[in-house]
Design an enzyme around this catalytic site. Structure first.
Site, short mmCIF file in Angstrom:
data_model
loop_
_atom_site.label_atom_id
_atom_site.label_comp_id
_atom_site.label_asym_id
_atom_site.label_seq_id
_atom_site.Cartn_x
_atom_site.Cartn_y
_atom_site.Cartn_z
N ASP A 30 49.56 -60.39 -39.41
CA ASP A 30 48.98 -59.60 -40.50
C ASP A 30 50.05 -58.64 -41.03
O ASP A 30 50.79 -58.02 -40.26
CB ASP A 30 47.77 -58.80 -40.00
CG ASP A 30 46.93 -58.28 -41.15
OD1 ASP A 30 45.78 -58.75 -41.31
OD2 ASP A 30 47.41 -57.40 -41.90
N ILE A 31 50.11 -58.52 -42.35
CA ILE A 31 51.15 -57.70 -42.97
C ILE A 31 50.92 -56.20 -42.74
O ILE A 31 51.86 -55.40 -42.77
CB ILE A 31 51.24 -58.02 -44.48
CG1 ILE A 31 52.61 -57.68 -45.05
CG2 ILE A 31 50.13 -57.36 -45.27
CD1 ILE A 31 52.86 -58.23 -46.44
N ASN A 87 35.50 -61.32 -41.20
CA ASN A 87 34.78 -60.56 -42.21
C ASN A 87 34.33 -61.49 -43.33
O ASN A 87 35.07 -62.39 -43.73
CB ASN A 87 35.68 -59.47 -42.81
CG ASN A 87 36.06 -58.40 -41.80
OD1 ASN A 87 35.22 -57.97 -41.03
ND2 ASN A 87 37.32 -57.99 -41.79
N GLN A 94 35.72 -57.76 -46.50
CA GLN A 94 36.60 -58.91 -46.76
C GLN A 94 37.40 -58.68 -48.04
O GLN A 94 36.85 -58.32 -49.08
CB GLN A 94 35.75 -60.19 -46.92
CG GLN A 94 36.61 -61.45 -47.08
CD GLN A 94 35.76 -62.71 -47.32
OE1 GLN A 94 34.64 -62.61 -47.82
NE2 GLN A 94 36.30 -63.86 -46.98
N HIS A 100 39.34 -66.43 -42.40
CA HIS A 100 40.42 -66.02 -41.50
C HIS A 100 39.82 -65.29 -40.31
O HIS A 100 38.91 -64.48 -40.45
CB HIS A 100 41.46 -65.14 -42.20
CG HIS A 100 40.91 -63.98 -42.98
ND1 HIS A 100 40.31 -64.12 -44.20
CD2 HIS A 100 40.88 -62.66 -42.69
CE1 HIS A 100 39.93 -62.94 -44.63
NE2 HIS A 100 40.25 -62.02 -43.74
N HIS A 102 40.69 -62.63 -37.57
CA HIS A 102 41.62 -61.61 -37.09
C HIS A 102 41.69 -61.72 -35.57
O HIS A 102 40.66 -61.77 -34.89
CB HIS A 102 41.11 -60.20 -37.44
CG HIS A 102 41.03 -59.89 -38.90
ND1 HIS A 102 42.03 -59.23 -39.58
CD2 HIS A 102 40.06 -60.15 -39.81
CE1 HIS A 102 41.68 -59.08 -40.85
NE2 HIS A 102 40.49 -59.63 -41.01
#
Ligand code: 5GP
Ligand code: ZN
Length: 114
Positions: A30-31, A87, A94, A100, A102
């Site tokens: 994750d960025i 989410n 979201q 996706h 997490h």
């Protein structure tokens, strides 16, 4: 039609730090990590939410969670513990409309979640 952000990441049109990849799944960092380890696991096929996947395509769930299971063992999260979050929609926060998961680890997490 415009591709979503994660479809662009799958096609490598946007760079990401890939942790695991096969024909059907991509797992990348994750960025904006919310924990010391924060990965995102995505099916390569685009669906905005899990309830939008038709029964005849449910193999993507098997592929997704098999890849997550393999990855958490490779990087040792099976020993450290981890939380998974999916989410959907505005109430859940979201922001990217491509399924996706997490994968969060490296700190304690509260329950119930905020
Ligand atoms: P959501 O809020 O939809 O559940 O999660 C979307 C996640 O995607 C967020 O945690 C956000 O930090 C991450 N994200 C957004 N843009 C990028 C990007 O360009 N690259 C990566 N690696 N992660 C991103
Ligand atoms: Zn997509």
């Amino acid at each position: 039609m415009d591709q979503c952000l994660f479809c662009k990441i799958i096609k490598k049109e946007i760079p990401s730090e890939v942790v695991y990849e096969n024909d059907s799944v991509l797992i990348f960092k994750d960025i904006t990590p919310k924990a010391p380890t924060h990965l995102l696991a995505i099916p390569k096929k685009h669906y905005a939410g899990i309830h939008l996947v038709p029964p005849d395509d449910s193999i993507i769930f098997q592929q997704l969670f098999a890849a997550i299971g393999e990855t958490v063992k490779i990087i040792g999260l099976d020993l450290a513990g981890y939380r998974q979050v999916i989410n959907f929609g505005d109430c859940a926060g979201q922001t990217v409309h491509h399924i996706h998961v997490h994968i969060l680890s490296g700190r304690d997490f509260t329950w119930p979640p905020g």
